[in-house]
Design a protein around this motif. Sequence first.
Motif, PDB file in Angstrom:
ATOM      1  N   GLY A 273       0.839  -1.129   0.145  1.00 18.69           N
ATOM      2  CA  GLY A 273      -0.153  -0.135  -0.001  1.00 18.69           C
ATOM      3  C   GLY A 273       0.906   0.936   0.154  1.00 18.69           C
ATOM      4  N   GLU A 274       0.150   2.191  -0.351  1.00 13.64           N
ATOM      5  CA  GLU A 274       1.010   3.179  -0.713  1.00 13.64           C
ATOM      6  C   GLU A 274       0.409   4.793  -0.644  1.00 13.64           C
ATOM      7  N   SER A 275       0.953   6.040   0.014  1.00 12.32           N
ATOM      8  CA  SER A 275      -0.601   6.763   0.073  1.00 12.32           C
ATOM      9  C   SER A 275       0.651   8.547   0.130  1.00 12.32           C
ATOM     10  N   ALA A 276      -0.092   8.948  -0.702  1.00 12.80           N
ATOM     11  CA  ALA A 276       0.789  10.553  -0.257  1.00 12.80           C
ATOM     12  C   ALA A 276       1.085  10.960   0.658  1.00 12.80           C
ATOM     13  N   VAL A 277       2.018  11.595   1.073  1.00 13.04           N
ATOM     14  CA  VAL A 277       2.243  12.906   2.127  1.00 13.04           C
ATOM     15  C   VAL A 277       0.783  14.047   2.117  1.00 13.04           C
ATOM     16  N   ILE A 278       1.283  14.322   0.947  1.00  8.09           N
ATOM     17  CA  ILE A 278       0.513  15.417   0.726  1.00  8.09           C
ATOM     18  C   ILE A 278      -0.149  14.483  -0.575  1.00  8.09           C
ATOM     19  N   GLU A 279      -1.917  14.994  -0.195  1.00 11.68           N
ATOM     20  CA  GLU A 279      -3.105  14.377  -1.111  1.00 11.68           C
ATOM     21  C   GLU A 279      -3.813  15.195  -2.279  1.00 11.68           C
ATOM     22  N   THR A 280      -3.407  15.230  -3.275  1.00 14.47           N
ATOM     23  CA  THR A 280      -4.023  16.551  -4.074  1.00 14.47           C
ATOM     24  C   THR A 280      -5.233  15.317  -4.411  1.00 14.47           C
ATOM     25  N   GLY A 281      -6.485  16.188  -4.775  1.00  6.81           N
ATOM     26  CA  GLY A 281      -7.211  15.421  -6.014  1.00  6.81           C
ATOM     27  C   GLY A 281      -9.078  15.817  -5.596  1.00  6.81           C
ATOM     28  N   ARG A 282      -9.732  15.376  -6.518  1.00  6.20           N
ATOM     29  CA  ARG A 282     -10.601  16.157  -6.700  1.00  6.20           C
ATOM     30  C   ARG A 282     -11.817  14.577  -5.849  1.00  6.20           C
ATOM     31  N   ARG A 283     -12.627  15.339  -4.878  1.00  3.94           N
ATOM     32  CA  ARG A 283     -13.754  14.773  -4.707  1.00  3.94           C
ATOM     33  C   ARG A 283     -14.820  15.150  -4.449  1.00  3.94           C
ATOM     34  N   LEU A 284     -16.142  14.697  -3.376  1.00  2.00           N
ATOM     35  CA  LEU A 284     -17.267  14.913  -3.640  1.00  2.00           C
ATOM     36  C   LEU A 284     -17.747  16.145  -3.057  1.00  2.00           C
ATOM     37  N   SER A 285     -18.609  16.861  -2.819  1.00  2.00           N
ATOM     38  CA  SER A 285     -18.605  17.879  -1.603  1.00  2.00           C
ATOM     39  C   SER A 285     -19.753  17.583  -1.403  1.00  2.00           C
TER      40      SER A 285
END
Lengths: 414, 93
Positions: A273-285
């Motif tokens: 598994g991996e995860s970004a430390v600073i996560e950017t993206g789009r999500r539902l509001s």
Amino acid sequence: MFLFKLMSYLQGYLLILVTGSAPEKFVNMSAGRGIYLWDITRVSDSAVVMKVHLRAVKPLRHIARRTSCRFRIKRRVGFPFYLAWLKQRKSLALGAVFFVGALYFLSSFVWFIEVRGNDRLGVNEVLQAAAEAGLSRGTPKWRVDPGRVEANIGEKLPLVSWTGVYIKGAKATIEVAERTVPGEEDRRPANIIAKKSGLIKEILVLNGHPVVKEGDTVSQGQVLVAGAIPPPEEPLPPGGVKKPGEKPKPVQPARLVHASAIARARVWYEGYGESAVIETGRRLSGRSETRVSMKFYGKEIILAGSQNIPYELYEANTLVKRVPEWRNLNIPVELITVKYYELVDYKEDHGRAGARGIAWERALADAGSKMPPGARIQEQWMEDVSTGPEENVVRVKAVIETVEDIGEEEIINP
Amino acid sequence: MAWHDYKKKIKRQFSEFLEIPGDVMLDLPKIVLFGNIKIFIENHRGIIEYTTEKVRVNVMEDEVAITGENLLLRNVLPDELCVEGKIKSISFL
């Protein structure tokens, strides 16, 4: 008041129009003689409308004569008049009676039979057994004896351990409970092989010849318990030394059995598994908008919802409903429902530790998805995957150790 | 007439002394008014006049006049009467 209205309706009443110089006298005299009048309304200078019970109309004639009034029946209301109307329409009344009668008659048959609780048993077999005992579609209800049907099903179908037959309305329900019959034992010679690699923790041999011991590492496909049992070695005669030149005894062939064993082994599953430390993206509001429109010959007419979409970024979910085509008729109307979900850009700083936690969760889920459903987790740990220089992504490997039965049957080909 | 008045006086005194309600002893009308939509008269002696604007009812020696709009006689019994509509005034004549 309701009771009074109901009684009036059942007894029947008339709406009469009384004309004359003094309708008050008419009312007074009627009241004096015990004739009940109600809803007296003046309609013009010389006319009053009132209601009177059907049976009280006859004496009103005398009263009218004595008070020099005239009365005329305006409307007849109530059950007796309805009955009279019905008398003129005998066929209608007859039809109604016939309908009720037919409904009653037809409801005294069994029209539907439902079989419940059968798993291996076919519905038709149960229905046939029921039909033999007199329960089939169209049978009059009074001729069906649930006890007899139950007994017959139990007798004809040995797989059934219990039956219940209930009749409710025009529907009969046959409920069966099936017996669990032990299956045919597989007697073909077979080995137990390892389904996957692992470290044998315990092995319980029920039948066959064990090839591996506890603590052995086995790889996938390796035979754990052999179906071929070698003949017992004959002990040497006491004090005897194998004499040279003695004829060797004929080698007895190995006995072939259907091996069965429980082989529990420690098995490891790895997940990444991996995860970004600073996560950017789009999500539902969470905000959404629905637009219902109608399409007619390529033209779209909005019925509900705003014309332009109020969101900058969005995700649309379109549902089109149209009239099914039939023959060569094609109705060019479509109802289109579009649901817009707003999307927002986001940027989240988890921090190194937070990202590690998220990556760990993902790695665990990844490893877990490879596990069989019944496996028991013994231990789980995390290993960092370092990729050299510090970067925005945290990579993690999860290892789950389980103990599970890795034995699998494999038929020995003769 | 004098005899009649004397009898009435005696009756009133008697009822006052025994504390018997007047409507029982003296045959007085009992009028119940429900807001301005419904009036209930017990112990009446007949209707004198009835139109949608005015209802006059005979009670013992007096006369009760009800004025209003859209009046209707909800029910008429030998000693009971119910008038409905928009009642404006009640007066004894």
